[in-house]
Enzyme design. Structure first.
Site, PDB file in Angstrom:
ATOM      1  N   GLU A   1       0.821  -1.206   0.000  1.00 39.47           N
ATOM      2  CA  GLU A   1       0.000   0.000   0.000  1.00 39.47           C
ATOM      3  C   GLU A   1       0.857   1.259   0.000  1.00 39.47           C
ATOM      4  O   GLU A   1       0.550   2.221  -0.686  1.00 39.47           O
ATOM      5  CB  GLU A   1      -0.946   0.006   1.196  1.00 39.47           C
ATOM      6  CG  GLU A   1      -2.082  -1.003   1.097  1.00 39.47           C
ATOM      7  CD  GLU A   1      -2.938  -0.805  -0.141  1.00 39.47           C
ATOM      8  OE1 GLU A   1      -3.035   0.336  -0.632  1.00 39.47           O
ATOM      9  OE2 GLU A   1      -3.511  -1.792  -0.626  1.00 39.47           O
TER      10      GLU A   1
ATOM     11  N   CYS B   1     -13.411   2.342 -14.614  1.00 35.42           N
ATOM     12  CA  CYS B   1     -14.082   3.620 -14.324  1.00 35.42           C
ATOM     13  C   CYS B   1     -13.031   4.686 -14.021  1.00 35.42           C
ATOM     14  O   CYS B   1     -13.009   5.284 -12.948  1.00 35.42           O
ATOM     15  CB  CYS B   1     -15.041   3.442 -13.150  1.00 35.42           C
ATOM     16  SG  CYS B   1     -16.175   4.824 -12.918  1.00 35.42           S
TER      17      CYS B   1
ATOM     18  N   CYS C   1     -17.127   2.508 -20.258  1.00 40.27           N
ATOM     19  CA  CYS C   1     -18.485   2.112 -19.882  1.00 40.27           C
ATOM     20  C   CYS C   1     -18.982   0.913 -20.696  1.00 40.27           C
ATOM     21  O   CYS C   1     -19.834   0.151 -20.232  1.00 40.27           O
ATOM     22  CB  CYS C   1     -19.439   3.283 -20.049  1.00 40.27           C
ATOM     23  SG  CYS C   1     -18.969   4.745 -19.098  1.00 40.27           S
TER      24      CYS C   1
ATOM     25  N   CYS D   1     -18.042  -2.037 -18.721  1.00 39.25           N
ATOM     26  CA  CYS D   1     -18.214  -1.942 -17.264  1.00 39.25           C
ATOM     27  C   CYS D   1     -19.338  -2.851 -16.786  1.00 39.25           C
ATOM     28  O   CYS D   1     -20.448  -2.819 -17.325  1.00 39.25           O
ATOM     29  CB  CYS D   1     -18.517  -0.506 -16.852  1.00 39.25           C
ATOM     30  SG  CYS D   1     -18.746  -0.319 -15.070  1.00 39.25           S
TER      31      CYS D   1
ATOM     32  N   CYS E   1     -25.594   2.262 -13.446  1.00 31.96           N
ATOM     33  CA  CYS E   1     -24.808   3.465 -13.124  1.00 31.96           C
ATOM     34  C   CYS E   1     -25.623   4.726 -13.406  1.00 31.96           C
ATOM     35  O   CYS E   1     -26.012   5.002 -14.538  1.00 31.96           O
ATOM     36  CB  CYS E   1     -23.518   3.483 -13.945  1.00 31.96           C
ATOM     37  SG  CYS E   1     -22.495   4.947 -13.662  1.00 31.96           S
TER      38      CYS E   1
END
Length: 330
Positions: free
Chosen positions: A45, A230, A237, A240, A246
Site C-alpha cells: 500500500e 471507471c 463504460c 463496465c 450506473c
DNA sequence: GTCCGGTGCG
DNA sequence: CGCACGGGAC
C-alpha cells in the site's frame, strides 16, 4: 439525499455484478488473496500510494525477499533502503516506511497492529493506508476511501463526479452505507496467516477472492474498477459490469472528468526532477562519495543545485561529509 | 506535452 | 485548507 435512497435500493445487484467481475478480472498481484502477511500488505500500500500497481510489483517482490518483516527492514542501512526504493518516486516514503518498521518492531514486537488508531499513528500511514490494511490484511469491516473509490461510488450511486480535495461527509457516509455486512464473524480471521510466498499464483487462486469477507472484497473490487475501467477521463463504460446500474452513465456522463480541481504540477524542469537525478547518481555510486562538481551536469543552475542538495539533506536522504562530498545516509 | 494519488506539514 | 513531493505511461 433523496436520490441516494433510490440508488441504494440497487446495491444488491450491483454487488453481485461487481463481485463476479472481481473474481474474473482482478489483477493477480502478489499481495492479494491472502498470499502475504499484514506487513506485506502495508508495504504494497505504501508503494502503491504514488505508483501504478504494475510498476510496484517487481519492487515489492524484491523488497519482501530482502526484508520480509518489519524487524529486518528496521535493521537495514538507510542507503540500502533508498537504493531498493529505486525509481518508485517520493523517496522520503522509503525512509518513513523504515521508521514505521522500527516502531512496529520496537513497540509492537514486530506484529503489525490490528487497530486503526495505532496504524494511523505510524509514520507514513494516513487514513487511506490504515483503512486499507484493516480491510485487506485483517478483513475488518471498514470503509476504505481513496480517489478511485470516491469517483466510482459518486458516479454509480450519486450520478455525478466526485469533487477534488478532501472527501466530503456525504462521500464518507455513502462509502459506509454501501459497504456490505460481513455476516460470518469467523471469516474475518482467515486472513491472518504466516504465508508470504512470493511466487506467481495459479489463476485458480482467484477462487480465494470469494472467501474474503464481503466488505474487503467490495473495497478491493470498487478500487480495482476505478483503477482499470471507471477511470477519470475516459471510462470504459462499454465493458463496465455496472453500466446497467450506473446513474452517471444514465445521466449522460455530465461533466465527465471535471472532478479534479487540483492544478497539475509540472515535473520536467522542476526541483523534483533534479532531486531525483541527484539521488539516482548517489545510488549508482553504490556508497562511494560523490563531489558536488560531479553533479554539475545534472543542473546548470548552481543555486538550484545547492538548493536541491540542501533539501535532500533536510529530508535525510543524503549526507554531506566534512569535505563536502555527498553520499547516501547510513 | 497530459495524465495519475496519499501523506505530512504549514 | 494549499502545497510539496517522482516518475513513467500515454
Amino acid at each position: 439525499m433523496e436520490n441516494t435512497e433510490t440508488a441504494l435500493a440497487e446495491t444488491e445487484p450491483i454487488r453481485l455484478r461487481l463481485f463476479d467481475w472481481w473474481s474474473r478480472y482482478a489483477r493477480d498481484l502478489p499481495w492479494r488473496f491472502g498470499r502475504t502477511t499484514p506487513w506485506g500488505v502495508l508495504v504494497s500500500e505504501v508503494m502503491s500510494q504514488q505508483t501504478q500497481m504494475s510498476r510496484v510489483v517487481p519492487y515489492w517482490t524484491a523488497w519482501m525477499r530482502v526484508w520480509p518483516d518489519a524487524a529486518s527492514l528496521a535493521a537495514a542501512p538507510k542507503a540500502e533502503v533508498i537504493t531498493a526504493w529505486g525509481r518508485l518516486g517520493y523517496p522520503r516514503r522509503a525512509l518513513r516506511l523504515q521508521e514505521c518498521a522500527r516502531q512496529v518492531a520496537s513497540q509492537y514486537a514486530d506484529r503489525l497492529p490490528r487497530d486503526y488508531d495505532q496504524l494511523v499513528a505510524l509514520p507514513g500511514i494516513g487514513d487511506y493506508t490504515a483503512s486499507a490494511v484493516m480491510s485487506f490484511a485483517y478483513g475488518e469491516r471498514i470503509a476504505v476511501i481513496d480517489t478511485n473509490i470516491r469517483r466510482v461510488l459518486s458516479r454509480v450511486f450519486l450520478g455525478r463526479e466526485s469533487k477534488g480535495g478532501a472527501a466530503s461527509r456525504e462521500e464518507r457516509q455513502l462509502a459506509w452505507q454501501v459497504l456490505p455486512e460481513d455476516e460470518d464473524p469467523e471469516a474475518s480471521d482467515h486472513r491472518v496467516n504466516g504465508d508470504d510466498r512470493l511466487e506467481t499464483a495459479d489463476p485458480q487462486i482467484r477462487s480465494a477472492a470469494w472467501r474474503e469477507p464481503p466488505s474487503a472484497r467490495w473495497n478491493q473490487a470498487v478500487m480495482e474498477l476505478g483503477a482499470t475501467v471507471c477511470v477519470a477521463r475516459k471510462p470504459a463504460c462499454d465493458i463496465c459490469p455496472l453500466a446497467g446500474h450506473c446513474r452517471f452513465l444514465k445521466a449522460g456522463l455530465p461533466g465527465l472528468g471535471s472532478g479534479r480541481t487540483r492544478p497539475r504540477q509540472r515535473f520536467a524542469g522542476t526541483d523534483r526532477q533534479i532531486r531525483g537525478s541527484i539521488l539516482q547518481t548517489l545510488r549508482q555510486a553504490s556508497g562511494a562519495p560523490v563531489s558536488r562538481k560531479d553533479l554539475k551536469p545534472l543542473c546548470d543552475d548552481e543555486i538550484r543545485l545547492d538548493r536541491c542538495i540542501a533539501s535532500l539533506d533536510e529530508d535525510g536522504l543524503l549526507e554531506i561529509g566534512q569535505d563536502g562530498s555527498l553520499s547516501l545516509p547510513q
